[in-house]
Design a protein around this motif. Structure first.
Motif, PDB file in Angstrom:
ATOM      1  N   GLU A   3     -10.171  20.575  65.481  1.00  0.00           N
ATOM      2  CA  GLU A   3     -10.678  20.418  67.019  1.00  0.00           C
ATOM      3  C   GLU A   3     -10.508  21.467  67.922  1.00  0.00           C
ATOM      4  O   GLU A   3      -9.241  21.964  68.094  1.00  0.00           O
ATOM      5  N   SER A  27     -15.351  19.969  65.073  1.00  0.00           N
ATOM      6  CA  SER A  27     -15.338  19.317  66.284  1.00  0.00           C
ATOM      7  C   SER A  27     -14.967  19.831  67.764  1.00  0.00           C
ATOM      8  O   SER A  27     -14.018  20.752  67.574  1.00  0.00           O
ATOM      9  N   ARG A  29     -14.779  20.419  71.953  1.00  0.00           N
ATOM     10  CA  ARG A  29     -14.608  19.846  73.116  1.00  0.00           C
ATOM     11  C   ARG A  29     -14.910  21.085  74.148  1.00  0.00           C
ATOM     12  O   ARG A  29     -14.851  22.403  73.774  1.00  0.00           O
ATOM     13  N   GLU A  38     -23.447  18.655  82.244  1.00  0.00           N
ATOM     14  CA  GLU A  38     -23.457  18.135  81.094  1.00  0.00           C
ATOM     15  C   GLU A  38     -24.873  17.934  80.549  1.00  0.00           C
ATOM     16  O   GLU A  38     -25.416  18.295  79.332  1.00  0.00           O
ATOM     17  N   ARG A  42     -26.462  20.079  77.088  1.00  0.00           N
ATOM     18  CA  ARG A  42     -26.785  19.522  75.846  1.00  0.00           C
ATOM     19  C   ARG A  42     -28.339  19.793  75.687  1.00  0.00           C
ATOM     20  O   ARG A  42     -28.670  20.211  74.359  1.00  0.00           O
ATOM     21  N   ASP A  53     -26.477  14.092  67.718  1.00  0.00           N
ATOM     22  CA  ASP A  53     -25.227  13.222  67.443  1.00  0.00           C
ATOM     23  C   ASP A  53     -24.021  14.366  67.403  1.00  0.00           C
ATOM     24  O   ASP A  53     -23.058  13.781  66.354  1.00  0.00           O
ATOM     25  N   PRO A  55     -20.706  16.438  67.199  1.00  0.00           N
ATOM     26  CA  PRO A  55     -19.504  16.013  67.511  1.00  0.00           C
ATOM     27  C   PRO A  55     -18.919  17.042  68.615  1.00  0.00           C
ATOM     28  O   PRO A  55     -18.162  17.783  68.594  1.00  0.00           O
ATOM     29  N   ARG A  57     -17.806  16.817  72.889  1.00  0.00           N
ATOM     30  CA  ARG A  57     -17.211  16.273  74.006  1.00  0.00           C
ATOM     31  C   ARG A  57     -17.211  17.214  75.316  1.00  0.00           C
ATOM     32  O   ARG A  57     -16.741  18.338  75.180  1.00  0.00           O
ATOM     33  N   VAL A  59     -16.017  17.977  78.995  1.00  0.00           N
ATOM     34  CA  VAL A  59     -14.848  17.724  79.918  1.00  0.00           C
ATOM     35  C   VAL A  59     -14.732  18.297  81.244  1.00  0.00           C
ATOM     36  O   VAL A  59     -15.406  19.642  81.061  1.00  0.00           O
TER      37      VAL A  59
END
Length: 346
Positions: A3, A27, A29, A38, A42, A53, A55, A57, A59
């Motif tokens: 991660e 994964s 972040r 965001e 993306r 899709d 992985p 995230r 923040v």
């Protein structure tokens, strides 16, 4: 797989680091100053062929504030600290750029240490290595440090002092946290959106005719995809801890060499790329009245050659030929320009 946190995901290097991590099965972040960015991020990653899709995230965390960083790093195995605070205007003093850069680095390192992160890879720059030195015949290496007392520009000074602060923190307060740095030369390559590196701005100005003559200075260049690859190698390779790595594709190129490559590879589409080189004395005089040239004034006539032998030897890093990167950079910028024109007329 790990991660991994990437700071500054909407940035040019940061976005390509995310793509490389996802492609390797990690994964991810990533931090943005505002979650309103965001959708833009993306969209950029999808242009880079990331799966919808994937992985990932997103923040919110700002390098100028403590809030958000403990949560951003919590549970991460590694951090790629790519982001750096930016100014919207010319700094009135060096501290306007140095202080946020240094404080931002320490903020991320402190949060990483407290969260038990194994290793941080810091995106530094050749600006922390090759500036403020007398002329020399040998390439710069990772043993060199920029002389911050030599009247250099605030950006290079901020990079050098922020990296120094990072090493001092890890050595004195790191509590086992590992650090490696990647020090890129001029970063080129395909663009995923309208925000890109200053080196790409040089290619853009050559293509659109806003730079009618070539300035006389030489530096190394490297593909952004190879910079991302080096970040991953520095993150995972056992011998990378405690090391600096220069990222450059090969020997330095004079601006006239870059122009010649564009003419050779793009033919008539490079018609506006300059062929003549402005004498150093004339460029220095012009820089006195053209604010955009002032950061380059100290570089005129200089050759900032550097070597990436260490990354090749220790990490088996093998960057692509810079001639291919220069051509792909131009193709990408021309395609972006066409898309923007179509959007305005639609």
């Amino acid at each position: 797989m790990a991660e991994v946190l990437v700071t500054g995901g909407t940035g040019y290097i940061g976005s390509w680091c995310i793509l490389a991590l996802l492609d390797a099965g990690h994964s991810v972040r990533t931090t943005v100053r505002s979650l309103s960015r965001e959708p833009e991020l993306r969209a950029m990653l999808q242009r880079g062929e990331a799966a919808a899709d994937a992985p990932l995230r997103v923040v919110a965390a700002d390098l100028t504030q403590d809030a958000g960083w403990p949560q951003a790093v919590q549970g991460c195995d590694a951090v790629l600290h790519v982001a750096s605070p930016t100014l919207t205007s010319t700094p009135r003093s060096d501290d306007e750029m140095v202080t946020p850069a240094r404080d931002g680095v320490l903020r991320v390192l402190r949060a990483s240490r407290d969260a038990g992160v194994r290793r941080v890879v810091l995106t530094s720059a050749i600006g922390a290595i090759a500036y403020g030195h007398p002329d020399r015949d040998t390439p710069f290496t990772e043993d060199d440090w920029t002389n911050v007392d030599a009247g250099i520009e605030p950006y290079q000074k901020s990079k050098a002092l922020a990296e120094r602060a990072a090493w001092d923190f890890v050595n004195s307060q790191g509590d086992g946290l590992e650090l490696a740095t990647v020090n890129p030369t001029g970063v080129l390559g395909p663009v995923l959106g309208p925000d890109f590196s200053p080196s790409l701005g040089l290619i853009q100005r050559m293509l659109d005719g806003s730079m009618p003559v070539n300035l006389k200075f030489a530096s190394g260049y490297v593909d952004v995809r190879d910079v991302a690859d080096l970040h991953l190698r520095a993150m995972t390779h056992p011998t990378a801890a405690g090391q600096r790595f220069i990222a450059t594709s090969g020997h330095s190129l004079w601006v006239r060499d870059v122009a010649a490559i564009l003419h050779q590879r793009l033919a008539e589409r490079a018609d506006r790329v300059p062929r003549r080189e402005m004498p150093v004395w004339a460029a220095r005089s012009l820089a006195l009245v053209r604010p955009e040239l002032r950061p380059l004034r100290a570089l005129l006539g200089k050759n900032l050659d550097a070597t990436s032998d260490k990354a090749r030897r220790l990490l088996d890093w093998n960057p692509r030929p810079i001639e291919d990167t220069i051509a792909e950079t131009a193709e990408s910028l021309l395609a972006l320009q066409t898309t923007e024109t179509e959007n305005r007329t639609a």
